[in-house]
Write a protein that holds these residues in place. Structure first.
Motif, PDB file in Angstrom:
ATOM      1  N   THR A  30      23.695 -36.333 -39.820  1.00 44.70           N
ATOM      2  CA  THR A  30      24.879 -35.593 -39.393  1.00 44.70           C
ATOM      3  C   THR A  30      26.056 -35.828 -40.321  1.00 44.70           C
ATOM      4  OG1 THR A  30      24.111 -35.964 -37.132  1.00 44.70           O
ATOM      5  CG2 THR A  30      26.347 -35.110 -37.398  1.00 44.70           C
ATOM      6  N   ARG A  31      26.832 -34.756 -40.552  1.00 41.26           N
ATOM      7  CA  ARG A  31      28.068 -34.863 -41.338  1.00 41.26           C
ATOM      8  C   ARG A  31      29.270 -34.759 -40.404  1.00 41.26           C
ATOM      9  NH1 ARG A  31      27.222 -31.656 -47.030  1.00 41.26           N
ATOM     10  NH2 ARG A  31      28.846 -33.099 -47.698  1.00 41.26           N
ATOM     11  N   SER A  42      25.970 -52.301 -36.702  1.00 43.79           N
ATOM     12  CA  SER A  42      26.487 -51.209 -35.875  1.00 43.79           C
ATOM     13  C   SER A  42      27.696 -50.562 -36.527  1.00 43.79           C
ATOM     14  CB  SER A  42      26.880 -51.729 -34.486  1.00 43.79           C
ATOM     15  OG  SER A  42      25.760 -52.229 -33.791  1.00 43.79           O
ATOM     16  N   VAL A  43      27.790 -49.255 -36.401  1.00 44.86           N
ATOM     17  CA  VAL A  43      28.990 -48.534 -36.804  1.00 44.86           C
ATOM     18  C   VAL A  43      29.491 -47.731 -35.612  1.00 44.86           C
ATOM     19  CG1 VAL A  43      28.497 -48.358 -39.271  1.00 44.86           C
ATOM     20  CG2 VAL A  43      27.623 -46.608 -37.717  1.00 44.86           C
ATOM     21  N   ILE A  56      22.860 -48.766 -37.993  1.00 45.34           N
ATOM     22  CA  ILE A  56      22.802 -48.304 -39.375  1.00 45.34           C
ATOM     23  C   ILE A  56      21.383 -48.312 -39.932  1.00 45.34           C
ATOM     24  CG2 ILE A  56      25.169 -49.062 -39.801  1.00 45.34           C
ATOM     25  CD1 ILE A  56      24.048 -51.425 -41.362  1.00 45.34           C
ATOM     26  N   LYS A  57      20.461 -49.005 -39.296  1.00 40.24           N
ATOM     27  CA  LYS A  57      19.088 -49.042 -39.792  1.00 40.24           C
ATOM     28  C   LYS A  57      18.253 -47.895 -39.227  1.00 40.24           C
ATOM     29  CE  LYS A  57      18.895 -53.987 -40.802  1.00 40.24           C
ATOM     30  NZ  LYS A  57      18.840 -53.767 -42.262  1.00 40.24           N
ATOM     31  N   THR A  58      18.400 -47.612 -37.937  1.00 40.74           N
ATOM     32  CA  THR A  58      17.612 -46.541 -37.314  1.00 40.74           C
ATOM     33  C   THR A  58      18.330 -45.195 -37.363  1.00 40.74           C
ATOM     34  OG1 THR A  58      18.536 -46.900 -35.102  1.00 40.74           O
ATOM     35  CG2 THR A  58      16.637 -48.250 -35.744  1.00 40.74           C
ATOM     36  N   GLY A  59      19.657 -45.218 -37.453  1.00 38.61           N
ATOM     37  CA  GLY A  59      20.433 -43.983 -37.444  1.00 38.61           C
ATOM     38  C   GLY A  59      20.664 -43.416 -36.060  1.00 38.61           C
ATOM     39  N   LYS A  60      20.082 -44.042 -35.038  1.00 38.14           N
ATOM     40  CA  LYS A  60      20.237 -43.545 -33.672  1.00 38.14           C
ATOM     41  C   LYS A  60      21.662 -43.780 -33.188  1.00 38.14           C
ATOM     42  CE  LYS A  60      18.418 -43.943 -28.976  1.00 38.14           C
ATOM     43  NZ  LYS A  60      17.449 -44.648 -28.093  1.00 38.14           N
ATOM     44  N   LYS A 298      24.437 -44.975 -48.724  1.00 37.37           N
ATOM     45  CA  LYS A 298      24.739 -43.916 -47.771  1.00 37.37           C
ATOM     46  C   LYS A 298      24.004 -44.189 -46.463  1.00 37.37           C
ATOM     47  CE  LYS A 298      23.900 -39.032 -46.943  1.00 37.37           C
ATOM     48  NZ  LYS A 298      22.981 -39.404 -45.843  1.00 37.37           N
ATOM     49  N   LEU A 299      24.691 -44.006 -45.344  1.00 36.51           N
ATOM     50  CA  LEU A 299      24.087 -44.188 -44.037  1.00 36.51           C
ATOM     51  C   LEU A 299      23.589 -42.845 -43.502  1.00 36.51           C
ATOM     52  CD1 LEU A 299      26.697 -46.598 -42.397  1.00 36.51           C
ATOM     53  CD2 LEU A 299      24.636 -47.195 -43.694  1.00 36.51           C
ATOM     54  N   THR A 300      22.420 -42.861 -42.896  1.00 40.73           N
ATOM     55  CA  THR A 300      21.882 -41.665 -42.254  1.00 40.73           C
ATOM     56  C   THR A 300      22.055 -41.814 -40.753  1.00 40.73           C
ATOM     57  OG1 THR A 300      20.261 -41.307 -44.011  1.00 40.73           O
ATOM     58  CG2 THR A 300      19.834 -40.246 -41.896  1.00 40.73           C
TER      59      THR A 300
END
Length: 353
Positions: A30-31, A42-43, A56-60, A298-300
């Protein structure tokens, strides 16, 4: 009048019949993720005016707030268990705090904000940091006698109490040192201006304020903009457009700063530091800069949403009907009806009443 009452009753009765039908969408990578903060893996960030948390690892990701009021500037507590943020729930923007799962919401400030400002003026009540012991939240409030866009830093107890101003007369972005004795900041606030590569009088410089001895020291003197300073361990970072695109730089006493990112298409925006890393925006994506390795990645982040589309269409029709019958009520009714079509768990809906 009887006809209006009859049509209104029909519209309200018909709209819920569409409710069982819902549609989900899941955006991959997502952008438009804004105003991030980081704590270890965590973000937290703002998306579509609500606050989310993601791994930040799973992107969930998980949405923590759901309200028509705009929530922004989330900041993790030092232990990562709570998030402070700014929100407009009752007509005035204020500082709030909640647990990292969205529970136990608490309002901390009550002094009215300065009201709506043009986009270049930014927002009142910007969360800047926590004290190292996690007992106070540092925020910027536009409470100066000479301009409603000018702010100074305040501290408010995280468990409730009266806020107190710091000795610093003005601030833009800023952050406390790890011992809480110093504050790195820019006296000028210009983060929301759209000027590019300005070399004029509003180009910011980075300063340090010694809170124990009430002394300030200027760190940067470049004609370009140096802003949004952060502190990771003993290292100070800030973004600068001295090479024409805003990138992250590492400060060195008595030496030229080191450019640690090399983005060329988009500026580095809204960096925020955690225990060992910095997170920032670039081109709508989030990036993590590691203090130990001096590298960014870059984080996904994936944002999932569920919207009851037929319900939304029906209630939009209802809003138009109400507009015809009661023109002055359209704005409030439309917002309430549209929001009621969200099927996402409302972790904070009760606080808005």
């Amino acid at each position: 009048m009887k006809l209006r009452t009859f049509l209104t009753a029909i519209a309200i009765a018909v709209a819920p019949t569409f409710s069982p039908m819902a549609a989900a969408y899941d955006t991959q990578d997502t952008r438009l993720l804004r105003f991030p903060d980081i704590h270890k893996e965590s973000v937290t960030f703002v998306y579509a005016g609500d606050i989310y948390i993601a791994n930040i690892k799973t992107g969930k990701s998980t949405r923590l707030t759901d309200h028509i009021g705009f929530e922004t500037f989330p900041k993790f507590s030092p232990d990562g268990k709570r998030i402070a943020f700014s929100a407009q729930y009752n007509g005035s923007r204020q500082i709030y705090v909640m647990n990292r799962d969205g529970s136990d919401l608490k309002q901390l400030t009550y002094y009215n904000d300065v009201g709506v400002m043009p986009p270049r003026g930014g927002y009142d009540y910007r969360v800047l940091d926590w004290t190292p012991d996690g007992k106070h939240i540092v925020f910027r409030a536009n409470r100066t006698p000479y301009g409603k866009r000018v702010g100074r830093p305040y501290m408010v107890p995280a468990d409730g109490g009266l806020e107190q101003p710091l000795a610093i007369p003005e601030t833009g972005g800023g952050m406390l040192s790890s011992d809480g004795k110093q504050y790195v900041y820019t006296p000028i606030d210009r983060e929301f201006r759209t000027w590019k590569r300005t070399r004029g009088g509003r180009a910011q410089d980075v300063w340090i304020y010694d809170l124990e001895h009430n002394k300030s020291t200027q760190l940067t003197t470049d004609r370009a903009t140096d802003q949004q300073p952060t502190w990771v361990h003993d290292n100070i970072y800030y973004v600068s457009d001295r090479a024409y695109t805003l990138n992250l730089y590492k400060h060195q006493d008595g030496k030229a700063p080191v450019k640690v990112t090399n983005h060329t298409d988009f500026d580095v925006l809204w960096p925020s530091a955690g225990p060992d890393a910095i997170v920032y925006e670039n081109g709508g994506y989030l990036y993590r800069f590691d203090d130990a390795t001096q590298r960014e990645e870059k984080l996904t982040i994936n944002v999932q949403e569920i919207v009851n589309i037929p319900c939304l269409i029906a209630k939009m029709w209802l809003a138009l009907l109400i507009r015809w019958m009661y023109p002055m009520m359209v704005s409030a009714w439309f917002l309430v009806l549209a929001e009621s079509c969200s099927q996402y768990p409302l972790k904070m809906a009760q606080h808005a009443i």
